[in-house]
Design an enzyme around this catalytic site. Structure first.
Site, PDB file in Angstrom:
ATOM      1  N   HIS A 122       7.099  -6.292  56.242  1.00  0.00           N
ATOM      2  CA  HIS A 122       8.001  -6.627  55.130  1.00  0.00           C
ATOM      3  C   HIS A 122       9.272  -5.780  55.294  1.00  0.00           C
ATOM      4  O   HIS A 122       9.225  -4.677  55.850  1.00  0.00           O
ATOM      5  CB  HIS A 122       7.286  -6.263  53.827  1.00  0.00           C
ATOM      6  CG  HIS A 122       7.981  -6.650  52.572  1.00  0.00           C
ATOM      7  ND1 HIS A 122       9.014  -5.902  52.044  1.00  0.00           N
ATOM      8  CD2 HIS A 122       7.784  -7.676  51.710  1.00  0.00           C
ATOM      9  CE1 HIS A 122       9.419  -6.477  50.909  1.00  0.00           C
ATOM     10  NE2 HIS A 122       8.690  -7.545  50.684  1.00  0.00           N
ATOM     11  N   ASP A 199       1.336   0.310  55.138  1.00  0.00           N
ATOM     12  CA  ASP A 199       1.844  -0.397  53.973  1.00  0.00           C
ATOM     13  C   ASP A 199       0.662  -1.141  53.350  1.00  0.00           C
ATOM     14  O   ASP A 199       0.187  -2.132  53.890  1.00  0.00           O
ATOM     15  CB  ASP A 199       2.949  -1.376  54.418  1.00  0.00           C
ATOM     16  CG  ASP A 199       3.460  -2.244  53.280  1.00  0.00           C
ATOM     17  OD1 ASP A 199       2.839  -2.255  52.201  1.00  0.00           O
ATOM     18  OD2 ASP A 199       4.476  -2.935  53.481  1.00  0.00           O
ATOM     19  N   GLN A 202      -0.286  -5.284  50.058  1.00  0.00           N
ATOM     20  CA  GLN A 202      -1.075  -6.510  49.908  1.00  0.00           C
ATOM     21  C   GLN A 202      -2.564  -6.223  50.068  1.00  0.00           C
ATOM     22  O   GLN A 202      -3.376  -6.799  49.352  1.00  0.00           O
ATOM     23  CB  GLN A 202      -0.632  -7.553  50.951  1.00  0.00           C
ATOM     24  CG  GLN A 202       0.814  -8.006  50.834  1.00  0.00           C
ATOM     25  CD  GLN A 202       1.050  -8.965  49.664  1.00  0.00           C
ATOM     26  OE1 GLN A 202       0.129  -9.543  49.096  1.00  0.00           O
ATOM     27  NE2 GLN A 202       2.307  -9.120  49.287  1.00  0.00           N
ATOM     28  N   LYS A 225       1.769  -5.736  42.002  1.00  0.00           N
ATOM     29  CA  LYS A 225       0.905  -6.710  42.689  1.00  0.00           C
ATOM     30  C   LYS A 225      -0.560  -6.451  42.349  1.00  0.00           C
ATOM     31  O   LYS A 225      -1.419  -7.274  42.601  1.00  0.00           O
ATOM     32  CB  LYS A 225       1.095  -6.611  44.200  1.00  0.00           C
ATOM     33  CG  LYS A 225       2.501  -7.020  44.658  1.00  0.00           C
ATOM     34  CD  LYS A 225       2.581  -7.043  46.163  1.00  0.00           C
ATOM     35  CE  LYS A 225       3.980  -6.846  46.689  1.00  0.00           C
ATOM     36  NZ  LYS A 225       4.874  -7.961  46.518  1.00  0.00           N
ATOM     37  N   CYS A 364      10.980 -11.832  52.725  1.00  0.00           N
ATOM     38  CA  CYS A 364      11.375 -10.472  53.148  1.00  0.00           C
ATOM     39  C   CYS A 364      10.713 -10.098  54.471  1.00  0.00           C
ATOM     40  O   CYS A 364      10.207  -8.984  54.643  1.00  0.00           O
ATOM     41  CB  CYS A 364      11.022  -9.423  52.094  1.00  0.00           C
ATOM     42  SG  CYS A 364      11.923  -9.629  50.575  1.00  0.00           S
TER      43      CYS A 364
END
Ligand code: PLP
Length: 406
Positions: A122, A199, A202, A225, A364
């Site tokens: 991202h 990261d 998600q 999220k 993104c």
């Protein structure tokens, strides 16, 4: 036993209509809806328990501080971290990665040093490293995925050379849904003495995560999220890395002493938290994570896996739809383009008329779009409250779009 109808009843927004149709919310990859317990916590935080934290010696300030600080332990438990003091509050993953870029990488990297990224990152895990490329000559090394969207962890480890100072990689692609074997990457990187930033924006939404087991150095999450308030979040950082870091932002709370000609820093995690934070947002995040853990991360993962399999079968039946990312180990995130349709925005506009909310655009993820040879896709991303009936509603709406585009 995971009862999706009971779960849905916790989310008031899911009973509303959009364009005269029941809402089918499939834009969870962008941001998730909030359960009533989170909405209540935020309302109570402002209506009954609000004051600034860390500063006052009055009742409300102490109450707000206690609740706000208590969330560190909840996040540590959610991430399997040993020590709540390794949790630094942020406004989301973007801030967490920028903190590492400015606080750790900028002082420690020299011109010609390398950062290894996957092509599926991202922009939040790309642009901060471009800043270092532009400002101090750091080199970005890219590792591609294969045609199914699979990222071979060994390829990432093999990309680590003598000048590599950091690997920064997502654990789950927001576009393809690919789950990345970050543990193998961390094992290989550690053997070469290179830290890894993961990261987790998600991955934490869809599966249980344990940072100690992964063996990374930095792990960033984003609250909105995770069914929590926007502008909430955290980054877990190994204590040894924190000690190598300079503060990122300067201001109140992150200092111990300030004089006309000298300053000293507070201890971590406060050293990295300047100014009045998102007090109520973080309190809401704590409630959201307790909510998820109450449902059980394994149960959430199993529910979403069944949804993924059902959606995959239904979407595979549409021979005019190209789904990007077919690797088996993926979350219930589907990016696609449609034969004959103009732009992804046109498809999403038709879906919206049917009450189906999806995302359209580059998500993104510019380098991944280049790699896939597309400018944009539509993305349907599922969460813990979605149902197989909503998969059917998506397919019906796609069929309508296909008929319209002829
Ligand atoms: N990383 C990934 C994989 C994401 O999906 C996102 C958000 O879409 C981010 C980073 C950035 O998160 P935020 O905008 O909450 O900081």
């Amino acid at each position: 036993m995971y009862d999706v109808d009971t779960v849905r009843a916790d989310f008031p927004i899911l009973s509303r209509e959009v364009n005269g149709k029941p809402l089918v919310y499939l834009d969870n990859g962008a941001s998730a809806q909030k359960p009533q317990v989170v909405i209540d916590a935020v309302t109570r935080g402002y209506a009954e328990e609000y004051a600034n934290v860390h500063r006052g010696l009055h009742y409300l300030s102490n109450l707000a501080t206690e609740k706000y600080e208590g969330v560190r332990e909840i996040i540590a438990r959610f991430l399997g971290a040993k020590d709540a003091e390794e949790i630094v509050y942020t406004t989301g993953t973007t801030m967490g990665i920028n903190l590492v870029a400015y606080g750790w990488a900028m002082p420690n990297l020299e011109p010609g040093d390398e950062i290894v990224l996957s092509v599926m990152e991202h922009h939040a895990n790309i642009v901060p490293w471009h800043f270092l490329r532009e400002r101090q000559g750091v080199v970005i090394k890219w590792v591609d995925v294969d045609s199914t969207g699979y990222l071979d962890p060994q390829k990432v480890v093999d990309a680590i050379g003598p000048r590599t100072k950091l690997v920064a990689v997502t654990q789950l692609s927001n576009v393809l849904g690919t789950v990345v074997d970050v543990k193998t990457i961390c094992d290989g990187a550690r053997a070469k003495g290179v830290p890894v930033l993961v990261d987790g924006s998600q991955a934490t939404v869809h599966m249980p995560v344990n940072v100690e087991d992964i063996g990374c150095d930095f792990y960033a999450i984003t609250g909105h999220k995770l069914y929590g308030p926007s502008a909430s979040g955290a980054i877990w950082m190994r204590r040894a890395r924190m000690d190598e870091m300079r503060p990122f932002m300067g201001g109140g709370d992150m200092i111990r002493e300030v004089h006309k000609d000298a300053i000293t820093w507070n201890d971590p995690p406060m050293k990295f938290e300047a100014g009045t934070p998102g007090i109520v947002q973080q309190i809401g995040l704590g409630v959201a994570l307790e909510y998820m853990m109450g449902l059980g991360m394994d149960n959430i993962a199993a529910h979403e896996k069944a949804l993924r399999d059902y959606a995959r079968t239904r979407l595979d039946g549409l021979n005019w739809l190209s789904v990007q990312g077919t690797t088996p180990n993926k979350a219930a995130i589907f990016s696609f383009t449609m034969q004959g349709a103009g732009h992804a925005h046109d498809i999403s506009t038709i879906l919206d008329k049917k009450g189906v909310a999806v995302r359209a655009g580059h998500h993104c993820a510019g380098p991944l779009m280049d790699f896939l040879g597309v400018t944009a896709t539509c993305r349907a991303s599922f969460g813990l409250y979605n149902t197989t009936a909503e998969v059917d509603a998506l397919v019906d709406a796609l069929e309508l779009a296909h008929d319209l585009f002829g």
